[in-house]
Design an enzyme around this catalytic site. Structure first.
Site, mmCIF file in Angstrom:
data_model
loop_
_atom_site.group_PDB
_atom_site.id
_atom_site.type_symbol
_atom_site.label_atom_id
_atom_site.label_comp_id
_atom_site.label_asym_id
_atom_site.label_seq_id
_atom_site.Cartn_x
_atom_site.Cartn_y
_atom_site.Cartn_z
ATOM 1 N N TYR A 46 55.362 137.334 20.728
ATOM 2 C CA TYR A 46 55.833 137.174 19.355
ATOM 3 C C TYR A 46 55.207 138.257 18.489
ATOM 4 O O TYR A 46 54.010 138.255 18.233
ATOM 5 C CB TYR A 46 55.477 135.791 18.803
ATOM 6 C CG TYR A 46 56.074 134.625 19.565
ATOM 7 C CD1 TYR A 46 57.185 134.782 20.379
ATOM 8 C CD2 TYR A 46 55.505 133.361 19.468
ATOM 9 C CE1 TYR A 46 57.721 133.706 21.075
ATOM 10 C CE2 TYR A 46 56.038 132.280 20.154
ATOM 11 C CZ TYR A 46 57.142 132.456 20.959
ATOM 12 O OH TYR A 46 57.664 131.379 21.651
ATOM 13 N N HIS A 112 55.668 132.032 30.252
ATOM 14 C CA HIS A 112 56.873 132.114 29.442
ATOM 15 C C HIS A 112 58.118 132.215 30.316
ATOM 16 O O HIS A 112 59.115 131.518 30.084
ATOM 17 C CB HIS A 112 56.768 133.331 28.511
ATOM 18 C CG HIS A 112 57.289 133.087 27.145
ATOM 19 N ND1 HIS A 112 56.830 133.747 26.035
ATOM 20 C CD2 HIS A 112 58.244 132.246 26.683
ATOM 21 C CE1 HIS A 112 57.478 133.341 24.960
ATOM 22 N NE2 HIS A 112 58.341 132.420 25.335
ATOM 23 N N GLY A 209 66.813 122.645 15.724
ATOM 24 C CA GLY A 209 67.998 123.464 15.940
ATOM 25 C C GLY A 209 67.950 124.788 15.217
ATOM 26 O O GLY A 209 68.925 125.182 14.576
ATOM 27 N N PHE A 212 69.013 124.605 11.636
ATOM 28 C CA PHE A 212 70.313 124.036 11.260
ATOM 29 C C PHE A 212 70.205 122.565 10.887
ATOM 30 O O PHE A 212 70.842 122.109 9.927
ATOM 31 C CB PHE A 212 71.316 124.214 12.404
ATOM 32 C CG PHE A 212 72.683 123.690 12.081
ATOM 33 C CD1 PHE A 212 73.545 124.425 11.287
ATOM 34 C CD2 PHE A 212 73.096 122.452 12.542
ATOM 35 C CE1 PHE A 212 74.808 123.933 10.962
ATOM 36 C CE2 PHE A 212 74.356 121.954 12.230
ATOM 37 C CZ PHE A 212 75.215 122.704 11.434
#
Length: 318
Positions: A46, A112, A209, A212
């Site tokens: 990241y 990962h 989400g 969302f």
């Protein structure tokens, strides 16, 4: 009741770069810790690397309050991401993460992605050596692949379960991380039951989400070019509009409790089992606190039945 973790990725990578500010992110981490959140989830990819640096800064003087989870195994290039599971690389990656996180030990070290060029047992064995060396306390595995990569007739998480069964022969898996939310419940089919049967923890990634399910996004609003949602099939204007019934249903349930749609969505994830920890990402302190308070929301049988009746999320190819 279970607890809610904090996904730190949006603070410095993959979402709305114009809103990523170090001071704001530090406040969000501190607010989450103050609200009782203890699991902080990050990864060396990241940024790359900047997210771990941020978490390290945020934990100065507060390390004892946090359960720190980070990941290795993916390298970020200019236009691509590749897996690296070579044992020597894993050892170097762990040492680098420890420096960035400003800690002597990582509570949960996750793979990962497995490297297709390296037997996963070799990668996992190197990670197990880190536990023996006292650099890592426990190991976790992230779910592999997307639905598009499934073989015909296979369930979404069959590949992950095969990997888990292989690495379990080398060293115990303490946690699995995979997407789980009201609009992506596929982990309930086989992966979560597999973990529950073996007493393995489950970190629910993207439980809102990708934002969302919070009800704060408007169909057709657009996203910054580097925002992962700008290329996500569920975030076209057409699909966001088609999936609004999910948000409407969550809001209806939430309002009965004086809560928000995000809190209802997180409470649903928490209801899926005592070993499930949702890890919503945010870069705002008010949302970090709001998410933490979802642990106190107890959904009724009526609420759960209503959520279960909501239409399945549509993709752009449905």
């Amino acid at each position: 009741m279970g607890a809610v973790g904090l996904g730190c990725m949006p603070m410095s990578w993959a979402y709305s770069a114009s809103q990523q500010r170090g001071d704001r992110a530090l406040r969000a981490v501190h607010a989450a810790l103050d609200a009782g959140v203890d699991l902080l989830d990050t990864a060396d990819m990241y940024g790359p690397f900047t997210n771990e640096l941020l978490v390290g800064r945020a934990l100065k003087g507060r390390r004892a309050q946090a359960f720190v989870s980070t990941k290795c195994g993916l390298l970020v290039g200019d236009q691509h991401i590749v897996a690296n599971g070579r044992p020597g690389y894993v050892r170097r990656a762990c040492d680098a993460s420890l420096r960035r996180l400003q800690t002597d030990v990582i509570d949960l070290y996750q793979l990962h992605r497995a490297d297709p060029e390296v037997p996963v047992e070799e990668t996992w064995g190197a990670m197990a050596e880190l536990v023996g060396a006292g650099k890592v306390r426990a190991l976790g595995l992230c779910a592999v692949g997307a639905r598009a990569s499934r073989r015909p007739g296979a369930r979404m998480h069959d590949g992950t379960i095969r990997q888990l069964e292989r690495v379990q022969q080398v060293f115990p898996v303490s946690a699995v991380q995979a997407e789980l939310s009201v609009w992506s419940p596929q982990a309930l089919e086989s992966l979560l039951p597999w973990c529950a049967d073996r007493g393995i923890g489950f970190l629910a990634a993207m439980p809102l989400g990708n934002g969302f399910l919070t009800g704060t996004l408007t169909p057709g609003q657009g996203f910054e070019p580097e925002d992962l949602r700008a290329r996500h099939p569920r975030f076209t204007a057409e699909m966001m509009a088609a999936n609004q019934p999910l948000v409407v249903g969550l809001r209806r349930v939430a309002e009965r409790h004086g809560a928000t749609p995000a809190q209802a969505a997180l409470a649903w994830v928490l209801h899926q089992g005592p070993q499930v920890v949702p890890v919503p990402g945010t870069k705002r302190e008010d949302w970090a606190v709001e998410n933490a308070r979802a642990a106190g929301l107890i959904l009724t049988e009526r609420d759960l039945a209503e959520i279960d009746r909501l239409p399945a999320a549509r993709e752009s190819w449905d």
